[in-house]
Design a protein around this motif. Structure first.
Motif, PDB file in Angstrom:
ATOM      1  N   GLN A 157      -6.245   2.272   5.071  1.00 13.95           N
ATOM      2  CA  GLN A 157      -5.660   1.011   4.585  1.00 13.95           C
ATOM      3  C   GLN A 157      -4.367   1.262   3.834  1.00 13.95           C
ATOM      4  O   GLN A 157      -3.435   0.475   3.907  1.00 13.95           O
ATOM      5  CB  GLN A 157      -6.650   0.285   3.667  1.00 13.95           C
ATOM      6  CG  GLN A 157      -7.787  -0.362   4.390  1.00 13.95           C
ATOM      7  CD  GLN A 157      -8.777  -1.007   3.433  1.00 13.95           C
ATOM      8  OE1 GLN A 157      -8.671  -0.871   2.211  1.00 13.95           O
ATOM      9  NE2 GLN A 157      -9.758  -1.707   4.007  1.00 13.95           N
ATOM     10  N   GLU A 158      -4.299   2.360   3.078  1.00 21.80           N
ATOM     11  CA  GLU A 158      -3.128   2.636   2.252  1.00 21.80           C
ATOM     12  C   GLU A 158      -2.065   3.452   2.998  1.00 21.80           C
ATOM     13  O   GLU A 158      -1.046   3.796   2.417  1.00 21.80           O
ATOM     14  CB  GLU A 158      -3.558   3.373   0.985  1.00 21.80           C
ATOM     15  CG  GLU A 158      -4.442   2.528   0.088  1.00 21.80           C
ATOM     16  CD  GLU A 158      -4.936   3.303  -1.115  1.00 21.80           C
ATOM     17  OE1 GLU A 158      -4.521   4.469  -1.302  1.00 21.80           O
ATOM     18  OE2 GLU A 158      -5.715   2.747  -1.878  1.00 21.80           O
ATOM     19  N   ALA A 159      -2.296   3.747   4.250  1.00 22.56           N
ATOM     20  CA  ALA A 159      -1.327   4.522   5.020  1.00 22.56           C
ATOM     21  C   ALA A 159      -0.071   3.691   5.251  1.00 22.56           C
ATOM     22  O   ALA A 159      -0.140   2.474   5.385  1.00 22.56           O
ATOM     23  CB  ALA A 159      -1.934   4.936   6.358  1.00 22.56           C
ATOM     24  N   PRO A 160       1.088   4.325   5.278  1.00 23.53           N
ATOM     25  CA  PRO A 160       2.319   3.573   5.510  1.00 23.53           C
ATOM     26  C   PRO A 160       2.342   3.027   6.944  1.00 23.53           C
ATOM     27  O   PRO A 160       1.702   3.576   7.837  1.00 23.53           O
ATOM     28  CB  PRO A 160       3.422   4.593   5.295  1.00 23.53           C
ATOM     29  CG  PRO A 160       2.774   5.909   5.524  1.00 23.53           C
ATOM     30  CD  PRO A 160       1.348   5.746   5.113  1.00 23.53           C
TER      31      PRO A 160
END
Length: 152
Positions: free
Chosen positions: A30-33
């Motif tokens: 979810q927090e991946a660019p």
């Protein structure tokens, strides 16, 4: 009974570890660019250009004309140290096997060949140091036969 209880506890522990790992992986995703935007590529018809007027490469090596004897010498001198060792001389003499068949049985043994070549080497090695210099090697040149002016 103890084995059953221990097996149940280990099973619950493994399920818990799997859930924690699965949740952590989902959070990382979810927090991946976001994926990078596509880069515009130049048109294939346009060629890159550069100013090469100030650039200079290495100078090419100079070619020298070798005499017939020097070319023959360097065919034997494999490591280009300007000396021919016995092994260098013996390694290139394989084409002369037919001439060296002393007993005429159409079989050339290594001994027949090696003795003849070693004798030729020893005859050319004037100073007996086990190496041929260019001057010593020149004495091993094959004798040229005079060709007739016509084929009558």
């Amino acid at each position: 009974m103890n084995r059953l209880l221990l097996g149940g506890i280990l099973s619950l522990l493994m399920v818990g570890v799997g859930l924690v790992w699965w949740q952590g992986r989902a959070q990382v995703e979810q927090e991946a660019p976001p994926p990078p935007e596509p880069v515009e590529t130049p048109e294939p018809d346009v060629l890159p250009s550069a100013d090469v007027t100030d650039m200079r490469g290495p100078t090419p090596p100079e070619a020298t004309e070798l005499s017939r004897e020097q070319r023959r010498f360097f065919r034997y001198d494999r490591n280009r140290d300007l000396r021919i060792t016995r092994n260098e001389m013996l390694s290139t003499r394989t084409s002369a096997f037919r001439k060296l068949d002393k007993d005429g049985n159409n079989l050339l043994t290594f001994e027949e060949w090696a003795v003849s070549t070693a004798d030729k080497f020893d005859g050319a090695d004037a100073n007996r140091d086990g190496e041929l210099t260019q001057g010593e090697f020149a004495t091993t040149a094959p004798k040229r036969r005079a060709r007739p002016a016509c084929r009558c």
